[in-house]
Structure formats: structure tokens, C-alpha cells
Motif scaffolding. Structure first.
Motif, PDB file in Angstrom:
ATOM      1  N   HIS A  11       0.850  -1.188   0.000  1.00 17.99           N
ATOM      2  CA  HIS A  11       0.000   0.000   0.000  1.00 17.99           C
ATOM      3  C   HIS A  11       0.889   1.241   0.000  1.00 17.99           C
ATOM      4  N   ARG A  13       1.400   3.675   1.912  1.00 16.71           N
ATOM      5  CA  ARG A  13       1.994   4.177   3.163  1.00 16.71           C
ATOM      6  C   ARG A  13       3.025   3.216   3.753  1.00 16.71           C
ATOM      7  N   MET A  14       3.314   2.129   3.060  1.00 15.70           N
ATOM      8  CA  MET A  14       4.240   1.139   3.595  1.00 15.70           C
ATOM      9  C   MET A  14       5.679   1.653   3.528  1.00 15.70           C
ATOM     10  N   TRP A 113       7.216  -3.928  10.967  1.00 15.81           N
ATOM     11  CA  TRP A 113       6.139  -3.741   9.985  1.00 15.81           C
ATOM     12  C   TRP A 113       4.961  -2.972  10.569  1.00 15.81           C
ATOM     13  N   GLN A 115       5.352  -0.094  11.729  1.00 18.60           N
ATOM     14  CA  GLN A 115       5.715   1.287  11.458  1.00 18.60           C
ATOM     15  C   GLN A 115       5.517   1.599   9.976  1.00 18.60           C
ATOM     16  N   GLU A 116       5.132   2.823   9.667  1.00 18.28           N
ATOM     17  CA  GLU A 116       4.928   3.222   8.280  1.00 18.28           C
ATOM     18  C   GLU A 116       6.153   3.912   7.692  1.00 18.28           C
ATOM     19  N   THR A 117       7.194   4.105   8.495  1.00 21.11           N
ATOM     20  CA  THR A 117       8.431   4.693   7.990  1.00 21.11           C
ATOM     21  C   THR A 117       9.558   3.670   8.101  1.00 21.11           C
TER      22      THR A 117
END
Length: 206
Positions: A11, A13-14, A113, A115-117
Motif C-alpha cells: 500500500h 503508506r508502507m 512492519w 511502522q509506516e516509515t
């Protein structure tokens, strides 16, 4: 038999490895706007999320993705849990890999995983450990974040050691729901011709 999906959802934002293309998922046709079907455009790098590295990723004359035999990416595999902050020769000496030719390392990386950053503080495999895996006859190495290499490496020695010896690298696994043990691995990367790698759908059965 239980099936574990160890693939990271894709996605926009991954997290992606710094410098890699971001994920783009954009509607190009929509039923809600009167189009006859829903159709999305999908854009991403070949090393997005759960993916396979082909030797061509780091070796100019190396085998390309479509040239990797599927029988390396499908078969019995051992998941081993590692608590160390890096996987070195000493770490390997404490593991029992048996007669397996496929090993998947479950580390604290799997928690990243959430976290989006991108987090550069991930567990990696040292070049010396990579050489030992080659010497032990391992043909596929998997890890639960975006690289087997120490972040910031300029020599990429771990990748080159594995790939130059025909070892398939499987990166970006999510092993949070999987216990250490033996499973059947089914890893099917997109069949991208002449590519350095590709995202894959990966499951474990056990």
C-alpha cells in the motif's frame, strides 16, 4: 494443515528502502464515476515489500529473475528465531539448520512492519555469516525486513556473497504469526522478464 501468509501488504503508506520508488495505487477507471469497471494503476519498485532478489540485482552478468528455478523457491524450509542484533557466524553456530537448504530468519524485524516509515536499525546478516550459509549448502535465505545487508553498507558484501553463489534472497517477510520450526515454503515472485527482482506472494504451510 495451517497456511500462514507471510507476505507484507502492499500500500502507498508502507515503508520502502531509502531510494526505492514509493508505492502508487491510483484509480484509473471507477464504477462510481460511470466507467464499466474498476481499474487501478499500480507502480512500485522491484524490491518493494516481500520480494525476491535475483543475482542480476548486484551482479551484471548474474541470473535474472525469470531464470531462477521455481524448485529453489518452493519446498521444505526451516524458520529459526534469532534474538541477536545481527546474524553473524557465532549466531549461526547456535542454530540447528538440519539438512534444510532453505532458511528463514525470524528476528525483531518483524515488529518493524507496524511502522509506516523505514527503520534503519534492523537485524542483518554479516558477510561472514553469508559465506558460512553458502558453505553449509543453503540455497535460499529469507529475512523479515527489507534487506539482508547492514544499513549503510557501500560494498554490499552480504548480497554479493549469497547471489554470486546462486543463493536466492527472500526479503521483506512478516513472520510475526509464525513459530520457529519446519514448513513448506511457497514463494512465487511476479514473472518479470530480465528483472533484478520482484515482489512475491509467500506462504508457509505446516
Amino acid at each position: 494443515m495451517q497456511i500462514y501468509d507471510v507476505t507484507v501488504p502492499v500500500h502507498p503508506r508502507m515503508p520502502v528502502y531509502p531510494g526505492d520508488p514509493p508505492v502508487v495505487l491510483e484509480p484509473r477507471a471507477q464504477l462510481s464515476k460511470g466507467d464499466p469497471a474498476n481499474v487501478c494503476y499500480c507502480g512500485m519498485g522491484t524490491h518493494t515489500g516481500t520480494h525476491v532478489d535475483a543475482p542480476f540485482h548486484f551482479i551484471e552478468t548474474g541470473r535474472k529473475l525469470h531464470e531462477i528455478p521455481l524448485n529453489i523457491m518452493v519446498g521444505r524450509a526451516r524458520v529459526v528465531e534469532v534474538t541477536a542484533r545481527k546474524i553473524d557466524v557465532d549466531t549461526l553456530s547456535r542454530l540447528d539448520l538440519g539438512e534444510h537448504i532453505r532458511v528463514l530468519f525470524k528476528t525483531r524485524n518483524s515488529q518493524l512492519w507496524q511502522q509506516e516509515t523505514f527503520n534503519p536499525d534492523y537485524v542483518f546478516i554479516t558477510p561472514e555469516a553469508a559465506a558460512k550459509l553458502v558453505a553449509d549448502g543453503i540455497k535460499l535465505v529469507g529475512i523479515d525486513y527489507l534487506s539482508v545487508e547492514e544499513y549503510g553498507s557501500t560494498t554490499f558484501a552480504t548480497h554479493i556473497e549469497l547471489l554470486s553463489n546462486g543463493v536466492v534472497i527472500l526479503e521483506g517477510l512478516d513472520l510475526r504469526a509464525v513459530d520457529a520450526g519446519d514448513y513448506e515454503l511457497i514463494c512465487l515472485p511476479l514473472k518479470l522478464m530480465d528483472s533484478d527482482g520482484a515482489p512475491a506472494r509467500v506462504i508457509l504451510r505446516g
